[in-house]
Design an enzyme around this catalytic site. Structure first.
Site, PDB file in Angstrom:
ATOM      1  N   SER A   1       0.834  -1.202   0.000  1.00 31.43           N
ATOM      2  CA  SER A   1       0.000   0.000   0.000  1.00 31.43           C
ATOM      3  C   SER A   1       0.865   1.247   0.000  1.00 31.43           C
ATOM      4  O   SER A   1       1.990   1.242   0.529  1.00 31.43           O
ATOM      5  CB  SER A   1      -0.892  -0.002   1.245  1.00 31.43           C
ATOM      6  OG  SER A   1      -1.527   1.244   1.438  1.00 31.43           O
TER       7      SER A   1
ATOM      8  N   TYR B   1      -2.107   0.308  10.782  1.00 27.17           N
ATOM      9  CA  TYR B   1      -2.258  -0.273   9.443  1.00 27.17           C
ATOM     10  C   TYR B   1      -1.024   0.010   8.597  1.00 27.17           C
ATOM     11  O   TYR B   1      -0.468  -0.886   7.958  1.00 27.17           O
ATOM     12  CB  TYR B   1      -3.510   0.277   8.751  1.00 27.17           C
ATOM     13  CG  TYR B   1      -3.578  -0.143   7.297  1.00 27.17           C
ATOM     14  CD1 TYR B   1      -3.918  -1.443   6.958  1.00 27.17           C
ATOM     15  CD2 TYR B   1      -3.259   0.752   6.274  1.00 27.17           C
ATOM     16  CE1 TYR B   1      -3.951  -1.850   5.634  1.00 27.17           C
ATOM     17  CE2 TYR B   1      -3.283   0.356   4.953  1.00 27.17           C
ATOM     18  CZ  TYR B   1      -3.638  -0.949   4.633  1.00 27.17           C
ATOM     19  OH  TYR B   1      -3.652  -1.354   3.320  1.00 27.17           O
TER      20      TYR B   1
END
Length: 289
Positions: free
Chosen positions: A79, A105
């Site tokens: 990501s 995250y």
């Protein structure tokens, strides 16, 4: 032949058995806990899924190779969040930027990347490429915590949109069909030239950043829901969010150089196709407004 594995990434034996028994040659590691909000409220779950799940999969591939079965390509979906927050003048992210995550995250994705890099070194030589793409959207995206499907659903009046910020956060978006095309090119490249590509990191986005206020305006305007849009814009005023990076976007310079890839959908075209799909989906599944 494509095999979708819905097993438990915490089960190392299951992964090893699956890879060897099915003689899997190409792996797309797409499994993850993807929600930033869940990462903030439940960091343990996020680390267990994204970190432990990753090293279990890589270890299963390594042991499989020791036993004589070589996986030919492993494409890891990371990501842009793994980079952490950089000043606007440093945008777009570049592949050689140090990883500076802060939130759970983001940290989990950065850890998973480093684990994958360690399995790509010469000692193990697993054919791994790490991909860091911008926000992916498109038809069939049923994770309504994501802004595009959530805005479309609410714009069609099947839910109520609840703003999480003042809409000033900037993001980059990439259409799902473009992502699938790039994933295929990367896997084929790894099979054909593993020594050239092994261990590489590839960013991809549209290089056309957009703030959330403008994105929601685009969606609601395409839907013709001007009254609903005004309500949301009013609710956004003065709203503050925490735990999210303010400005992120990607370029596709490196993937264009290596694979000749660039996105074929701009935001307006991608949203039009996505809205069409969701309109039909909600109508055919008897959702009530």
């Amino acid at each position: 032949k494509i095999q979708l594995i819905n097993g438990d990434l915490s089960d190392h034996q299951f992964l090893f058995d699956t890879i060897t028994e099915l003689q899997i040659e190409v792996i797309y590691h797409l499994a993850a806990q993807v929600e930033i909000g869940i990462g903030l409220t439940n960091p343990f779950l996020t680390f267990e899924t994204n970190v432990r799940g990753t090293y279990n999969l890589m270890e299963a591939c390594r042991i499989s190779k020791m036993g004589g079965h070589n996986v030919k390509a492993i494409v890891v979906a990371s990501s842009d969040k793994a980079y952490g927050e950089y000043p606007v003048e440093k945008m777009p992210y570049e592949e050689d930027y140090p990883l500076l995550p802060q939130f759970p995250y983001d940290t989990s994705k950065a850890c998973a990347d480093l684990i994958c890099k360690s399995y790509a070194i010469d000692r193990y030589s697993l054919p791994i490429v790490i991909t860091r793409f911008s926000n992916i959207y498109g038809p069939g995206q049923m994770n309504f915590s994501a802004i595009v499907p959530d805005s479309i659903r609410s714009g069609l009046k099947f839910s109520t949109f609840i703003p999480r910020s003042d809409g000033s956060m900037v993001r980059d978006f990439i259409y799902a069909e473009d992502v699938a095309d790039l994933y295929m090119r990367i896997a084929i490249g790894l099979i054909e030239e593993p020594n050239r590509l092994r261990g590489h990191i590839f960013n991809a986005g549209s290089n056309s950043p957009i703030n959330m206020r403008t994105l929601i305006t685009k969606i609601y305007t395409q839907l013709g829901n001007h009254d609903g849009l005004q309500i949301i814009l009013d609710q956004m005023k003065g709203k503050v969010t925490t735990g999210e990076i303010l400005h992120q976007h990607m370029s596709f310079e490196k993937v264009f150089e290596f694979f000749g890839w660039q996105p074929s959908h701009n935001m307006d075209i991608g949203l039009k196709k996505t809205i069409r799909w969701f309109r039909i989906f909600f109508e055919n599944n008897n959702f009530s407004k």
